[in-house]
Design a protein around this motif. Structure first.
Motif, PDB file in Angstrom:
ATOM      1  N   PHE A  24      14.840 -57.464  52.908  1.00  0.00           N
ATOM      2  CA  PHE A  24      16.012 -56.669  53.235  1.00  0.00           C
ATOM      3  C   PHE A  24      16.231 -56.810  54.729  1.00  0.00           C
ATOM      4  O   PHE A  24      15.329 -56.569  55.521  1.00  0.00           O
ATOM      5  CB  PHE A  24      15.782 -55.198  52.847  1.00  0.00           C
ATOM      6  N   GLN A  25      17.406 -57.274  55.104  1.00  0.00           N
ATOM      7  CA  GLN A  25      17.724 -57.445  56.522  1.00  0.00           C
ATOM      8  C   GLN A  25      19.040 -56.770  56.812  1.00  0.00           C
ATOM      9  O   GLN A  25      20.030 -57.027  56.141  1.00  0.00           O
ATOM     10  CB  GLN A  25      17.893 -58.931  56.865  1.00  0.00           C
ATOM     11  N   SER A  26      19.035 -55.944  57.818  1.00  0.00           N
ATOM     12  CA  SER A  26      20.263 -55.282  58.220  1.00  0.00           C
ATOM     13  C   SER A  26      20.436 -55.498  59.718  1.00  0.00           C
ATOM     14  O   SER A  26      19.546 -55.179  60.506  1.00  0.00           O
ATOM     15  CB  SER A  26      20.152 -53.794  57.894  1.00  0.00           C
ATOM     16  N   THR A  27      21.562 -56.063  60.109  1.00  0.00           N
ATOM     17  CA  THR A  27      21.773 -56.472  61.492  1.00  0.00           C
ATOM     18  C   THR A  27      23.055 -55.872  62.044  1.00  0.00           C
ATOM     19  O   THR A  27      24.122 -56.067  61.469  1.00  0.00           O
ATOM     20  CB  THR A  27      21.911 -58.011  61.553  1.00  0.00           C
ATOM     21  N   ALA A  28      22.931 -55.174  63.148  1.00  0.00           N
ATOM     22  CA  ALA A  28      24.119 -54.651  63.812  1.00  0.00           C
ATOM     23  C   ALA A  28      24.936 -55.797  64.371  1.00  0.00           C
ATOM     24  O   ALA A  28      24.399 -56.661  65.060  1.00  0.00           O
ATOM     25  CB  ALA A  28      23.698 -53.717  64.948  1.00  0.00           C
ATOM     26  N   GLU A  29      26.204 -55.866  64.049  1.00  0.00           N
ATOM     27  CA  GLU A  29      27.066 -56.897  64.632  1.00  0.00           C
ATOM     28  C   GLU A  29      27.959 -56.292  65.706  1.00  0.00           C
ATOM     29  O   GLU A  29      27.949 -56.716  66.837  1.00  0.00           O
ATOM     30  CB  GLU A  29      27.915 -57.581  63.550  1.00  0.00           C
ATOM     31  N   PRO A  43      25.444 -50.289  66.174  1.00  0.00           N
ATOM     32  CA  PRO A  43      24.286 -49.911  65.364  1.00  0.00           C
ATOM     33  C   PRO A  43      24.691 -49.129  64.117  1.00  0.00           C
ATOM     34  O   PRO A  43      25.825 -48.648  63.997  1.00  0.00           O
ATOM     35  CB  PRO A  43      23.453 -49.054  66.315  1.00  0.00           C
ATOM     36  N   LEU A  44      23.735 -48.988  63.243  1.00  0.00           N
ATOM     37  CA  LEU A  44      23.953 -48.352  61.948  1.00  0.00           C
ATOM     38  C   LEU A  44      23.080 -47.104  61.876  1.00  0.00           C
ATOM     39  O   LEU A  44      21.988 -47.079  62.434  1.00  0.00           O
ATOM     40  CB  LEU A  44      23.488 -49.350  60.881  1.00  0.00           C
ATOM     41  N   LEU A  94      22.343 -47.118  55.802  1.00  0.00           N
ATOM     42  CA  LEU A  94      21.422 -48.192  55.436  1.00  0.00           C
ATOM     43  C   LEU A  94      20.864 -47.958  54.045  1.00  0.00           C
ATOM     44  O   LEU A  94      20.827 -48.873  53.206  1.00  0.00           O
ATOM     45  CB  LEU A  94      20.300 -48.289  56.475  1.00  0.00           C
ATOM     46  N   LEU A 145      21.543 -50.137  50.551  1.00  0.00           N
ATOM     47  CA  LEU A 145      20.468 -50.659  49.717  1.00  0.00           C
ATOM     48  C   LEU A 145      20.746 -50.360  48.248  1.00  0.00           C
ATOM     49  O   LEU A 145      20.549 -51.217  47.372  1.00  0.00           O
ATOM     50  CB  LEU A 145      19.155 -50.007  50.181  1.00  0.00           C
TER      51      LEU A 145
END
Lengths: 248, 248, 248, 248, 248, 248
Positions: free
Chosen positions: A203-208, A211-212, A217, A221
């Protein structure tokens, strides 16, 4: 509003073409909306040094073809190096699919997963994992059928199904399987690789853009797990049509 | 006897799929029997140094995808160099298609012909030239339509049609468009790139098992010219269906 | 039991040495237990093509020195390529620290974050992000002080603090900041990059031995957030001692 | 009018210097007008994988020295790649000279043909093939004399003589062995590699300015065959002076 | 006047930190004024081809870290080649330290000397040799202690001590151990690598601004010999503190 | 006893062939006994960054051709890197010849010295410097004659003559200009690059089998100076015959 009124939690139309290549039965052409990837699994009778006398290995190569994007993407060889993004995705695909297979049970053999993106409309890495799993199953079936791996069942080798989906957040809305127009605008970019029973592989979550927070998040999921269930079901039915039954 | 009782001077079944890629209208997927190649033409607004202030340029890249052959072909980047055969073929495609287009008339622009072999059953270089010409015409049509090239007609830019065919000699018999099983056994390997009116663009004849005498070479050229005529006709009809008329 | 009876949710002892290098004030030597990394920030007056006339850029390079591990790690140049792991981590560091800085406010300038691992005992990527943030703040302070960036405050440029921590699961126990002996045995490998107010910048959870269930993932995130708070506090105090106050 | 009133079908003055290098008796310095090439043959006791347990191999490397042209040609290593033209010519030389030798009869040994162009005034690839054949004969003679190859005669190993000549068309006139000034203006560029009895090893005809018609191509082949006869005669006489008799 | 009133024939303050790295006891961090280098010795059980069945080998790699200089020095891998200066110095270090050790007595083993310049203020190559010798002695002590090399004494393997110093000429004045400000202005740049009893291992004198006359060269050699004596003494004392006695 | 009863302090027979290449008048083929090197000087109208708006530059490339040694030396490009020895020698040649020319007086122009070793029997680096100086003078003469450099005399640009010689010690005997058989056995390997009036440009003395004492080093320098005087004389006479007079 998403293209074609697609609901936020829905994946784009998917098709698989198994055995797309003359020389490789274990090849899968997958369409995910306008994204098209070709996954091919082949094997060699050698392993990297850290696996000598232990078992087999599995690795992946992800490549974007020159015409997959606009403008044209120059080939890796023209700069004498793979771009960092391709390296990162190759590693993700390899890690993810090593969870699908018991590499200690395949003998001194390296399985190569070649993932070539023919046309890119976002979601290419998830598509490669999802199609790669299919090609992997086809390849293991061949290895068993041709007695290259002996005295094993499919379930001895294939530990669990694996599928992947991309997710994103735009204006605090969670979207599943973004196309390029959506991906471009997303605040957060996320990928979920999972198996059945909600088992999380990566599981990868990246701020573009920004931030989150944690609630989003966790919610993301959940949306992802729902999509994975559909993908696993589709994989299973497609393999069944090709005469392959897997009991998990 | 050839596969499917194909006569010695006959080419394999051919199909073209124009606009195969979402991001490039000037993309052509060509099947030649079991051989499948993807040709894509794109352009950049710069030229190599030897064309500064003279005109445009055209170059080609030929690449065999990993799953195109058995066993799998490692990618160029894994050895940090293109294999010699690919370099040689890239140059042949570039030279051949530069005869199709007036590079002095396209402005300071480089046309890139990307030829990727998806599945190989011999004849890949001829297929890439034949498909590449189609993609080139599509691309020029786009450049004109979008006014990127102004005040010109198709015929100002496209000088002549170009197609290519492979030929070979097995036991003093001339075969046209060999498949892999035939190619493997041939004494001589030959490629003809030509235009209409029997104009020869490139003719290469290479001894593989033993040298060739002159009479066979001339006879082979005749067989090739015949096949080229059919290919040019097929190209013309296919372009016509796509709404493109070329007066030569 | 962890080494030195360290509680599961505790990070190892940390020290920072600011201005470690004669030629670069914005250099930070960080020790995290036995892990030692050197982060240096420098800038160049040019940007990559996709940032022309838009603003600045920030990129990172992660490198493991030959003596950082046993056995010795060969240098990238000896194989003419960076290993995939270093490429992946370089990208993670770059993405993470681009969230710390307003790259539109720094002018046409690329900030380079050099992260060299002098000694590795796991947690190197998190240490590089944590130390990299410190070096970044020092560098921006210098740019402002020397009037290379004009008419801006620290807070105009530094958007938010950034720190990172590694997490893992061994026998369903969540551990924070694993050392190499622990990392080697972990079922799941995780990295959290975050800012204050529990803002998540990047969260990656990777199955190593077996998949993870969602509850553990969420719990792990909580443990990580707790550690991040401590790291941010430590960063702030250390910068304060160096005379740098940041109001967030 | 050609330089020095040379008739259209005549080759430039040729000289060979056998054994030019202290360390390699099988080295030949050839002058063809102002073109100077050095061909050296050496052997190694190993073969590429596709020849394991089958026999030997022969390969060639063509290289233009920096001072061979004006302006200076940068070395391949400065760009980390061979230019395409050199790769293409290396392959042509290798293919051509593999027709001169029975690679199944030389044992598990690779013959390397190094062709370095010291000074270029066109015709370098033909000169390299012509000189390379001479060096090859000298090398085989050495291998037999020193008993590195046993129980064989020269004729067992050297299957046939090989020579090459360039041809071109300017204003519908066929010219043999063009110098640079002529080559630059030619409409068609052609190379003939042949053996005795008019056996054709490789024939390549390439449109440079405009396509060629078939009659000119056939006529050109005749002019080429005539020149080859002269070259083969010259090779034979030169080898005879060096004490080497070949009965074909 | 030199910085801190240092006399012309005096070296800068030196410190050694033995065992600086967790994973390599044979690591030495050396400070020479503001210059800081890290030397690490490790060994592999293989040798280059020219040492097969003869004995061991020793080689060195010199590398300047990105932050060692201002402006930042790009990494070798970013250009896919080592800069010439680093190659030259790596060879000097290797040659010099091969004089310290009997490579025929260490078995089929390659000793690698990794020299990384952390901070550069001139004199880096001499510092690397001086520190490298220390790390080499530590490594040999380990190999003996762990019985990887059997039945030998330290003196069987370590043939002689080795140290190095830089020298220069500014306005006909000889300076010992120049810092960067001095080095920059020097007419002649010189390095002396030597052992006890004034034995010269390598002496290099290079005109930078203008040639040197012979008298100054000989005088410079004397100044260097004096400094070497001090360095050897310092090395000996430092090793003694670490419990290592060498009887030469 | 040396080959042909050559006295210890004597250099081997030397010949120079000026203008050896059609395209480069400033090319010199030098024979030194059995060693043959080709030095070519050419220039480009650009300079490296550190010389922008200051003046010109001079750099050298040393290359051993594949047939120069036995066994054959593989080309740099086949390993994608220059061997360290070639890099080191290229730098030595460049440094040495930069002492011959006033690079501030030649305008924004880089002089390239290409040194290719055609046949190697030791002493190749000294031969390259000695021949390189000759080619440099020829090139500067051309630049002046063709008005590419204006309003300068030869003496404005050529600051001093440069020649080089190798020296060695075998059994405490000093030998001048060693051939390969001698070089192989030498305890110490030395190179002297010098100008007239005994001005030393570069002096390198390297222990090969064992260290050297200072007296021998000084004596060796004397032998070298003597040889340099002869070389400078020979250079001057040869240039005079070619119509070039230099007043130093």
């Amino acid at each position: 509003m998403r293209l074609n009124n697609r609901p936020n939690n829905e994946i784009r139309p998917i098709s698989f073409e198994l055995g797309f290549l003359k020389h490789h039965k274990s090849s899968v052409l997958m369409s995910l909306g306008e994204t098209k990837v070709l996954a091919v699994v082949s094997s060699e009778n050698r392993v990297p040094a850290h696996r000598y006398e232990i078992g087999g290995w599995l690795s992946a190569e992800y490549n974007m073809m020159p015409g997959a994007t606009f403008p044209r993407k120059p080939r890796a060889i023209s700069k004498l190096r793979n771009d960092g993004r391709s390296v990162e995705i190759s590693r993700l695909i390899g890690r993810s699919l090593r969870q699908a297979v018991d590499i200690n049970a395949i003998g001194p053999r390296t399985l190569s997963i070649d993932c070539d993106v023919i046309s890119a409309d976002a979601g290419t890495r998830s598509a490669c994992i999802t199609a790669g799993y299919m090609a992997l199953v086809l390849h293991v079936a061949e290895l068993l059928k041709s007695n290259q791996i002996k005295m094993k069942t499919m379930e001895d080798i294939i530990l669990r199904p694996v599928a992947a989906v991309s997710l994103g957040v735009i204006n605090d809305q969670i979207l599943c399987d973004l196309d390029y127009q959506e991906d471009f605008k997303a605040d957060t970019d996320c990928n979920l690789v999972a198996s059945n029973n909600n088992q999380i592989i990566e599981f990868q979550s990246t701020a573009e853009q920004k931030p989150l927070n944690q609630n989003l998040l966790v919610e993301m999921l959940g949306v992802g797990q729902h999509a994975i269930t559909q993908l696993l079901d589709l994989q299973k039915k497609t393999l069944l049509k090709a005469g392959i039954v897997l009991h998990h």
